[in-house]
Design an enzyme around this catalytic site. Structure first.
Site, PDB file in Angstrom:
ATOM      1  N   ASN A   9      67.706   6.155  29.951  1.00  0.00           N
ATOM      2  CA  ASN A   9      67.836   6.351  28.511  1.00  0.00           C
ATOM      3  C   ASN A   9      67.156   5.176  27.809  1.00  0.00           C
ATOM      4  O   ASN A   9      67.766   4.126  27.603  1.00  0.00           O
ATOM      5  CB  ASN A   9      69.339   6.430  28.191  1.00  0.00           C
ATOM      6  CG  ASN A   9      69.624   6.655  26.730  1.00  0.00           C
ATOM      7  OD1 ASN A   9      68.732   6.525  25.888  1.00  0.00           O
ATOM      8  ND2 ASN A   9      70.866   6.958  26.416  1.00  0.00           N
ATOM      9  N   ARG A  91      66.038  10.750  28.764  1.00  0.00           N
ATOM     10  CA  ARG A  91      66.346  11.121  27.379  1.00  0.00           C
ATOM     11  C   ARG A  91      65.045  11.063  26.574  1.00  0.00           C
ATOM     12  O   ARG A  91      64.312  10.068  26.653  1.00  0.00           O
ATOM     13  CB  ARG A  91      67.349  10.135  26.802  1.00  0.00           C
ATOM     14  CG  ARG A  91      67.627  10.381  25.342  1.00  0.00           C
ATOM     15  CD  ARG A  91      68.485   9.289  24.762  1.00  0.00           C
ATOM     16  NE  ARG A  91      68.691   9.503  23.346  1.00  0.00           N
ATOM     17  CZ  ARG A  91      68.907   8.524  22.474  1.00  0.00           C
ATOM     18  NH1 ARG A  91      68.955   7.284  22.868  1.00  0.00           N
ATOM     19  NH2 ARG A  91      69.088   8.809  21.209  1.00  0.00           N
ATOM     20  N   HIS A 182      70.252  12.316  18.198  1.00  0.00           N
ATOM     21  CA  HIS A 182      71.553  12.007  18.808  1.00  0.00           C
ATOM     22  C   HIS A 182      72.271  13.245  19.340  1.00  0.00           C
ATOM     23  O   HIS A 182      73.489  13.241  19.525  1.00  0.00           O
ATOM     24  CB  HIS A 182      72.492  11.297  17.811  1.00  0.00           C
ATOM     25  CG  HIS A 182      72.111   9.873  17.572  1.00  0.00           C
ATOM     26  ND1 HIS A 182      72.311   9.246  16.373  1.00  0.00           N
ATOM     27  CD2 HIS A 182      71.524   8.958  18.367  1.00  0.00           C
ATOM     28  CE1 HIS A 182      71.869   7.998  16.440  1.00  0.00           C
ATOM     29  NE2 HIS A 182      71.381   7.814  17.648  1.00  0.00           N
ATOM     30  N   ARG A 243      66.218   0.379  10.598  1.00  0.00           N
ATOM     31  CA  ARG A 243      65.702   1.486   9.770  1.00  0.00           C
ATOM     32  C   ARG A 243      66.467   1.587   8.456  1.00  0.00           C
ATOM     33  O   ARG A 243      67.680   1.410   8.440  1.00  0.00           O
ATOM     34  CB  ARG A 243      65.813   2.800  10.549  1.00  0.00           C
ATOM     35  CG  ARG A 243      64.715   2.992  11.553  1.00  0.00           C
ATOM     36  CD  ARG A 243      65.017   4.130  12.500  1.00  0.00           C
ATOM     37  NE  ARG A 243      65.670   3.659  13.703  1.00  0.00           N
ATOM     38  CZ  ARG A 243      66.311   4.423  14.563  1.00  0.00           C
ATOM     39  NH1 ARG A 243      66.423   5.712  14.341  1.00  0.00           N
ATOM     40  NH2 ARG A 243      66.863   3.917  15.644  1.00  0.00           N
TER      41      ARG A 243
END
Ligand code: AMP
Length: 399
Positions: A9, A91, A182, A243
């Site tokens: 991941n 992922r 997500h 962000r």
């Protein structure tokens, strides 16, 4: 030891890795290279509750971490376990309209993931880096790599929620729409809530607050995601590590036209220099501002802004599932660990019958924990677990 799956991941500030028996859901090894490129970088991994770590290394780079994980942790220290691995699950944050579900990786798949880089400019390149590196370093497993997408979970968003109010040709011709993110952890949380509440997935109504370096809120009605705070890219919605989350798009024009900042630089500012880092001017690590909450105005404002934005999303999503709401869930590095964030956020929502129980909120937990006052809307803290979802999907596809 049965056939095992290696899960990778590659996140924006961390690389999580594990070796899992996907059928019995046994995690044999799990670890994380965290706070990469920061002063407190760390690589640590666990085998049967025993912890191992790479010490005395600050500012660990992404490349160094990947090489260390492959060459040292898998090929040197744990080769016996690694030799049982039959597939690798990766992922991938944004599969856009090109990928609706998990898929075996080949050259065409890699090309198409590259096409989606503009939809997750921070993440997809790192996901691809991990895919290429692992395919190179483990040639025997080259044909058994699987991509699992964070966007798949949001496939069923209704049109009213995924369209933007810009001329429709931008959707029809250029696929500009909300994709969300997500989703892998959301799917895990949904199934976990179903087990905890002993209720069928298709009857579950929840709001999932995934709060980490990247943060998002999603609302699930009857087991289906009907809205989520991330958008065309993972830049919109909540305030994140680096962000900005939601801003008035006119700020971009103002920065460009009046402040003469290039579009490339503005993109960098909004993705890499904003959010918690932009507000506290020090670090994207949330713990820094949390620890200084009581004696620094700047850090107090940072934390307050994060919670206020989150509370606004929860309250608007609450009205979409109001009567049938089963729970609000906090998950992710901040959601699981920050009692302060949970307290401040929920205090904004008291008028909607959300109340935190102080003792329960302070309790150290394993797996999951209810933190609401009795006779109020259930609030749960659940450990994020993208890895188990990725391992199961990978096993299903390569078997
Ligand atoms: P994640 O992306 O889910 O791995 O979460 C990373 C974020 O979780 C970073 O901003 C960390 O600062 C934050 N975090 C980790 N532990 C804690 C903690 N005990 N309290 C507050 N934030 C934390």
């Amino acid at each position: 030891m049965k056939d095992l799956i290696l899960v990778l991941n590659c996140g924006s500030s961390s690389i999580k890795f594990s070796i899992i028996d996907p059928i019995n859901e046994i995690v044999y090894l799990h670890g994380e290279a965290s706070s990469l490129n920061l002063h407190n970088s760390l690589i640590k991994w666990f085998i049967k509750n025993k912890v191992y770590s790479l010490d005395n290394k600050n500012f660990i780079s992404y490349n160094y971490a990947i090489n260390y994980i492959c060459k040292k942790i898998f090929l040197k220290y744990n080769y016996k376990m690694f030799s049982k691995v039959i597939g690798i699950g990766h992922r991938v944050v944004n599969g856009g309209d090109l990928f609706k579900k998990s898929i075996l990786i080949n050259k065409d798949v890699i090309k198409n993931i590259e096409k989606c880089v503009c939809l997750a400019p921070i993440h997809n390149p790192l996901n691809l880096l991990g895919i290429r590196k692992f395919m190179d370093l483990f040639p025997k497993l080259k044909n058994n790599n699987v991509a699992v997408f964070d966007t798949s979970f949001h496939n069923n968003l209704p049109k009213r929620s995924y369209l933007y109010a810009i001329p429709t040709k931008f959707y029809n011709k250029h696929n500009i729409r909300k994709y969300g993110a997500h989703g892998i952890n959301c799917l895990y949380i949904l199934k976990k809530v179903s087990t905890i509440l002993k209720k069928k997935v298709r009857k579950i109504n929840i709001i999932i607050c995934h709060l980490g370096n990247g943060s998002s809120v999603s609302v699930i009605k009857n087991g289906i995601c009907i809205d989520t705070s991330m958008g065309f890219t993972p830049l919109s919605g909540l305030i994140m590590g680096t962000r900005s989350g939601d801003i008035d798009p006119s700020i971009i024009f103002y920065m460009h036209e009046n402040l003469k900042i290039s579009i490339k630089k503005i993109k960098y500012i909004l993705n890499n220099e904003s959010g918690i880092l932009g507000l506290n001017n020090k670090t994207s690590d949330f713990r820094y501002s949390e620890n200084r909450y009581n004696f620094s105005v700047v850090d107090k404002t940072t934390v307050e802004m994060f919670c206020y934005r989150l509370a606004k999303y929860i309250s608007s999503y609450f009205f979409l599932i109001k009567k049938n709401i089963d729970a609000v869930i906090f998950t992710g590095g901040i959601g699981e660990n920050s009692k302060l964030v949970r307290k401040i956020t929920i205090n904004h929502l008291n008028s909607l019958n959300f109340y935190i129980d102080k003792d329960k909120n302070n309790k150290i937990y394993k797996d999951f924990n209810f933190i609401n006052k009795n006779n109020t809307i259930p609030i749960l803290v659940i450990s994020a677990n993208e890895e188990i979802v990725i391992a199961k999907d990978t096993f299903k596809i390569i078997s």
